[in-house]
Design a protein around this motif. Structure first.
Motif, PDB file in Angstrom:
ATOM      1  N   THR A 170       0.918  -0.994   0.143  1.00  0.00           N
ATOM      2  CA  THR A 170      -0.019  -0.134  -0.034  1.00  0.00           C
ATOM      3  C   THR A 170       1.522   1.217  -0.018  1.00  0.00           C
ATOM      4  O   THR A 170       0.541   2.393  -1.031  1.00  0.00           O
ATOM      5  CB  THR A 170      -1.345   0.246   1.302  1.00  0.00           C
ATOM      6  N   PHE A 171       1.959   0.832   0.359  1.00  0.00           N
ATOM      7  CA  PHE A 171       3.085   2.442   0.522  1.00  0.00           C
ATOM      8  C   PHE A 171       2.575   2.723  -0.813  1.00  0.00           C
ATOM      9  O   PHE A 171       3.639   3.704  -0.873  1.00  0.00           O
ATOM     10  CB  PHE A 171       4.273   1.891   1.500  1.00  0.00           C
ATOM     11  N   CYS A 172       2.978   1.811  -1.315  1.00  0.00           N
ATOM     12  CA  CYS A 172       4.095   2.041  -3.168  1.00  0.00           C
ATOM     13  C   CYS A 172       3.045   2.685  -3.573  1.00  0.00           C
ATOM     14  O   CYS A 172       2.575   3.527  -4.384  1.00  0.00           O
ATOM     15  CB  CYS A 172       5.167   0.586  -3.745  1.00  0.00           C
ATOM     16  N   THR A 173       1.404   1.843  -3.910  1.00  0.00           N
ATOM     17  CA  THR A 173       0.361   2.588  -4.408  1.00  0.00           C
ATOM     18  C   THR A 173       0.038   3.982  -3.978  1.00  0.00           C
ATOM     19  O   THR A 173      -0.303   4.420  -4.496  1.00  0.00           O
ATOM     20  CB  THR A 173      -0.912   1.158  -4.009  1.00  0.00           C
ATOM     21  N   PHE A 174       0.031   4.326  -2.736  1.00  0.00           N
ATOM     22  CA  PHE A 174       0.188   5.622  -1.735  1.00  0.00           C
ATOM     23  C   PHE A 174       1.329   6.543  -3.070  1.00  0.00           C
ATOM     24  O   PHE A 174       0.898   7.741  -2.747  1.00  0.00           O
ATOM     25  CB  PHE A 174       0.260   6.014  -0.211  1.00  0.00           C
ATOM     26  N   CYS A 175       2.728   6.264  -2.874  1.00  0.00           N
ATOM     27  CA  CYS A 175       3.716   7.130  -3.814  1.00  0.00           C
ATOM     28  C   CYS A 175       3.331   7.245  -4.778  1.00  0.00           C
ATOM     29  O   CYS A 175       3.281   7.967  -5.458  1.00  0.00           O
ATOM     30  CB  CYS A 175       4.820   6.426  -3.406  1.00  0.00           C
ATOM     31  N   ILE A 176       2.402   5.970  -5.436  1.00  0.00           N
ATOM     32  CA  ILE A 176       2.540   6.349  -7.378  1.00  0.00           C
ATOM     33  C   ILE A 176       1.285   7.164  -8.004  1.00  0.00           C
ATOM     34  O   ILE A 176       1.372   8.237  -7.854  1.00  0.00           O
ATOM     35  CB  ILE A 176       2.207   4.705  -8.026  1.00  0.00           C
ATOM     36  N   THR A 177       0.145   7.149  -6.557  1.00  0.00           N
ATOM     37  CA  THR A 177      -0.886   8.121  -6.532  1.00  0.00           C
ATOM     38  C   THR A 177      -0.836   9.304  -6.212  1.00  0.00           C
ATOM     39  O   THR A 177      -1.175  10.141  -7.074  1.00  0.00           O
ATOM     40  CB  THR A 177      -1.773   7.502  -5.495  1.00  0.00           C
ATOM     41  N   CYS A 178       0.072   9.826  -5.874  1.00  0.00           N
ATOM     42  CA  CYS A 178       0.370  11.160  -4.933  1.00  0.00           C
ATOM     43  C   CYS A 178       1.439  12.154  -6.704  1.00  0.00           C
ATOM     44  O   CYS A 178       1.146  12.640  -6.347  1.00  0.00           O
ATOM     45  CB  CYS A 178       1.351  10.740  -3.787  1.00  0.00           C
ATOM     46  N   GLN A 179       2.163  10.651  -6.934  1.00  0.00           N
ATOM     47  CA  GLN A 179       2.839  11.575  -8.076  1.00  0.00           C
ATOM     48  C   GLN A 179       2.249  11.589  -8.920  1.00  0.00           C
ATOM     49  O   GLN A 179       2.128  12.600  -9.997  1.00  0.00           O
ATOM     50  CB  GLN A 179       4.110   9.536  -8.518  1.00  0.00           C
ATOM     51  N   PHE A 180       0.833  11.248  -9.508  1.00  0.00           N
ATOM     52  CA  PHE A 180       0.384  11.027 -10.078  1.00  0.00           C
ATOM     53  C   PHE A 180      -1.138  12.323 -10.337  1.00  0.00           C
ATOM     54  O   PHE A 180      -1.485  13.174 -10.892  1.00  0.00           O
ATOM     55  CB  PHE A 180      -0.794   9.810 -11.164  1.00  0.00           C
ATOM     56  N   SER A 181      -1.179  12.338  -9.188  1.00  0.00           N
ATOM     57  CA  SER A 181      -2.334  13.390  -8.432  1.00  0.00           C
ATOM     58  C   SER A 181      -1.063  14.549  -8.412  1.00  0.00           C
ATOM     59  O   SER A 181      -1.806  15.509  -9.055  1.00  0.00           O
ATOM     60  CB  SER A 181      -2.802  13.355  -7.011  1.00  0.00           C
ATOM     61  N   GLY A 182       0.081  14.692  -8.392  1.00  0.00           N
ATOM     62  CA  GLY A 182       0.775  15.999  -8.368  1.00  0.00           C
ATOM     63  C   GLY A 182       0.952  16.246  -6.647  1.00  0.00           C
ATOM     64  O   GLY A 182       0.838  17.365  -6.249  1.00  0.00           O
ATOM     65  N   LYS A 183      -0.453  15.633  -6.171  1.00  0.00           N
ATOM     66  CA  LYS A 183      -0.683  16.159  -4.060  1.00  0.00           C
ATOM     67  C   LYS A 183       0.954  15.308  -3.032  1.00  0.00           C
ATOM     68  O   LYS A 183       2.149  14.561  -4.081  1.00  0.00           O
ATOM     69  CB  LYS A 183      -1.715  15.644  -3.725  1.00  0.00           C
ATOM     70  N   PRO A 184       1.273  16.705  -1.782  1.00  0.00           N
ATOM     71  CA  PRO A 184       2.136  16.355  -1.587  1.00  0.00           C
ATOM     72  C   PRO A 184       2.109  15.576  -0.895  1.00  0.00           C
ATOM     73  O   PRO A 184       1.278  14.880  -0.477  1.00  0.00           O
ATOM     74  CB  PRO A 184       1.831  17.767  -0.449  1.00  0.00           C
ATOM     75  N   PHE A 185       3.851  14.897  -0.834  1.00  0.00           N
ATOM     76  CA  PHE A 185       3.375  13.175  -0.178  1.00  0.00           C
ATOM     77  C   PHE A 185       3.557  13.558   1.558  1.00  0.00           C
ATOM     78  O   PHE A 185       5.192  13.870   2.197  1.00  0.00           O
ATOM     79  CB  PHE A 185       4.584  12.595  -0.325  1.00  0.00           C
ATOM     80  N   PRO A 186       2.505  13.143   2.283  1.00  0.00           N
ATOM     81  CA  PRO A 186       3.060  13.794   3.683  1.00  0.00           C
ATOM     82  C   PRO A 186       3.444  12.446   4.311  1.00  0.00           C
ATOM     83  O   PRO A 186       2.310  11.794   6.360  1.00  0.00           O
ATOM     84  CB  PRO A 186       0.885  13.452   3.576  1.00  0.00           C
ATOM     85  N   VAL A 187       4.485  11.646   4.119  1.00  0.00           N
ATOM     86  CA  VAL A 187       4.910  10.830   5.567  1.00  0.00           C
ATOM     87  C   VAL A 187       6.430  11.390   5.337  1.00  0.00           C
ATOM     88  O   VAL A 187       7.751  11.484   5.129  1.00  0.00           O
ATOM     89  CB  VAL A 187       5.216   9.368   4.499  1.00  0.00           C
ATOM     90  N   VAL A 188       6.477  11.607   7.106  1.00  0.00           N
ATOM     91  CA  VAL A 188       7.495  12.074   7.573  1.00  0.00           C
ATOM     92  C   VAL A 188       8.788  11.381   7.863  1.00  0.00           C
ATOM     93  O   VAL A 188       9.563  11.793   7.815  1.00  0.00           O
ATOM     94  CB  VAL A 188       7.224  12.678   9.043  1.00  0.00           C
ATOM     95  N   GLU A 189       8.858  10.718   7.845  1.00  0.00           N
ATOM     96  CA  GLU A 189       9.787   9.727   8.488  1.00  0.00           C
ATOM     97  C   GLU A 189      10.861   9.349   6.360  1.00  0.00           C
ATOM     98  O   GLU A 189      12.432   8.688   7.241  1.00  0.00           O
ATOM     99  CB  GLU A 189       9.673   7.842   8.096  1.00  0.00           C
TER     100      GLU A 189
END
Length: 481
Positions: A170-189
């Motif tokens: 799901t981490f990968c899916t969320f990362c790619i979703t953010c990339q496609f949408s242009g939304k910021p990536f809210p993962v502090v780690e």
């Protein structure tokens, strides 16, 4: 209740069922295997289960299915007609790490739409074709999310519902979703610039293949994820928030989701002896690093030599599965036999073992002698390792693997890197490999990583053993409502 399958329901119980399941996997080993595991679990609950793939891939998944699970006699396989496709050997010296030699088989999978549509019509009216039934009340289609195009006709079958199955983290899916949408990536780690991008993980052909599948996302009824909340709860929530935000614009986009892994038995059951397990029986507890790079990794001869030297110089016990990558048709053409440095196996005798056979990975990771796993970080391997409480030495090659490696090392902190994604085009030297093995197996850092992995393994097992936590039960209740 642990997911150890012990018996199939009898035929009379099956006759009473009015819900039928159809599995449509993507033609790559880890994808084929995960949907077969899910098929076993659903079949064990008394539902008719059909598994549809090309004749080649039906044969492949039956040949390699987990010996821990029951035989495949309770699942109805449909060998779908597929036009012939090229099956070239892997290219170890290609500048592209992605297994481009598999592209012809991936492209051929698009031709399965018509035979799948025919099967959908048959199952929606007749249920289990091996026994006499009344009309099916509901046909539940579970398909790999890379087969959206192929199963699109399920939307026109009145009593059918389709659910996509995501084999990636799901981490990968969320990362790619953010990339496609242009939304910021809210993962502090993880720093945003450290996140791998679609263009350096996949080929343009595959990115276009993804785009084709995305066009049919709106037809599915819900999403199944091969993960569990003990591992990826925050990213499941973030992904759901993203989906629900889209649904505010178009309510048809709002889909239900379930995290249904692990799909394999979390406790040991009787299994046939295997030479690798017999060798592990003779080793001290937590002393062996297991080395395997899955079914889609090709290494150059130079890289094999460096890995061998690094293992030897580490002075750590190891079990190494040395195999070339699968062809698109594993039955067409001989696999390349990768050579080891002269005298290597004799020098490491008693300390290390090399096997070129298909190894029982789940039981290897479950074995008390295994204390670490050097892995390409395919998601299935990550899930198996974490469930068994085994930490990882991460060496990603392509696809979702670099995202998974980041999740292991930077977020969950249950692994140490062999290399970072930025060094993917370099030859990984024996000294780098030796250092990563020592970090994992013989250092205070490795001890801390192992402790976290063992704690996470306990949490994962608990999620399966508690009926209320295991979301597979929730999905089945909903799908058969």
């Amino acid at each position: 209740m642990a997911n150890n399958i012990t018996s199939f329901p009898n035929e009379s119980k099956l006759r009473e069922q009015d819900v039928v399941f159809l599995m449509v996997p993507f033609p790559a080993q880890s994808h084929l295997n995960q949907l077969l595991r899910l098929s076993h679990l659903i079949r064990s609950r008394g539902f008719p289960v059909h598994y549809a793939a090309s004749a080649i891939h039906c044969r492949q998944v039956k040949l390699r299915h987990d010996t821990l699970l029951l035989n495949t006699s309770g699942i109805i396989f449909h060998e779908l007609l597929t036009p012939p496709f090229n099956s070239p050997p892997p290219e170890p010296y290609s500048s592209v790490k992605f297994p481009q030699h598999l592209w012809p088989s991936f492209e051929a999978s698009l031709k399965l739409r018509e035979p799948v549509a025919t099967l959908l019509r048959e199952l929606s009216s007749s249920g289990d074709t091996t026994i006499t039934t009344t009309r099916t009340r509901r046909l539940v289609v579970i398909h790999d999310n890379l087969m959206n195009y192929v199963v699109q006709d399920a939307a026109s079958v009145p009593n059918a519902e389709s659910y996509s199955f995501n084999c990636s983290s799901t981490f990968c899916t969320f990362c790619i979703t953010c990339q496609f949408s242009g939304k910021p990536f809210p993962v502090v780690e993880v720093e945003p610039e450290a996140i791998p991008t679609l263009d350096n993980c996949f080929t343009p052909d595959l990115a276009n293949f993804f785009s084709i599948q995305t066009q049919f996302d709106h037809l599915k009824h819900g999403n199944l994820f091969s993960t569990c909340r003990a591992i990826e709860g925050p990213y499941l929530d973030l992904l759901a928030q993203t989906t629900h935000a889209d649904a505010a614009v178009d309510n048809n986009k709002k889909k239900k989701q379930w995290a249904i892994a692990p799909l394999f038995p979390v406790t040991a059951i009787d299994d046939k002896a295997h030479p690798t397990l017999e060798w592990l029986d003779k080793q001290p507890p937590r002393s062996v690093i297991y080395v395997s790079f899955g079914s889609l990794t090709t290494m150059s001869q130079e890289q094999v030599n460096e890995l061998a030297l690094g293992l030897e110089e580490s002075k750590q016990r190891f079990l190494w599965v040395l195999r070339d990558a699968d062809r698109g048709d594993i039955f067409n053409g001989e696999s390349t036999i990768l050579q080891l440095p002269e005298g290597f196996e004799e020098r490491v005798k008693g300390v290390g073992k090399v096997t070129r056979d298909w190894a029982p990975q789940l039981e290897i990771l479950r074995h008390l002698s295994v204390g670490g796993f050097m892995s390409h970080c395919g998601w299935n391997s990550c899930l198996e390792s974490l469930t068994m409480g085994v930490p990882l030495a991460t060496w990603p090659m392509h696809s979702d693997q670099p995202h998974n490696a980041l999740l292991m090392t930077h977020v969950l902190k249950v692994g140490v890197p062999v290399i970072g994604w930025g060094e993917r085009d370099q030859l990984v030297t024996a000294s780098v490999i030796k250092k990563s093995i020592e970090n994992l197996m013989a250092s205070s850092e490795g001890h801390e990583v192992r402790t976290r992995a063992e704690e996470l393994g306990k949490a994962i097992k608990h999620s399966v053993e508690d009926d209320h936590l295991w979301e597979l039960n929730s999905f089945l209740s909903y799908a058969t409502r």
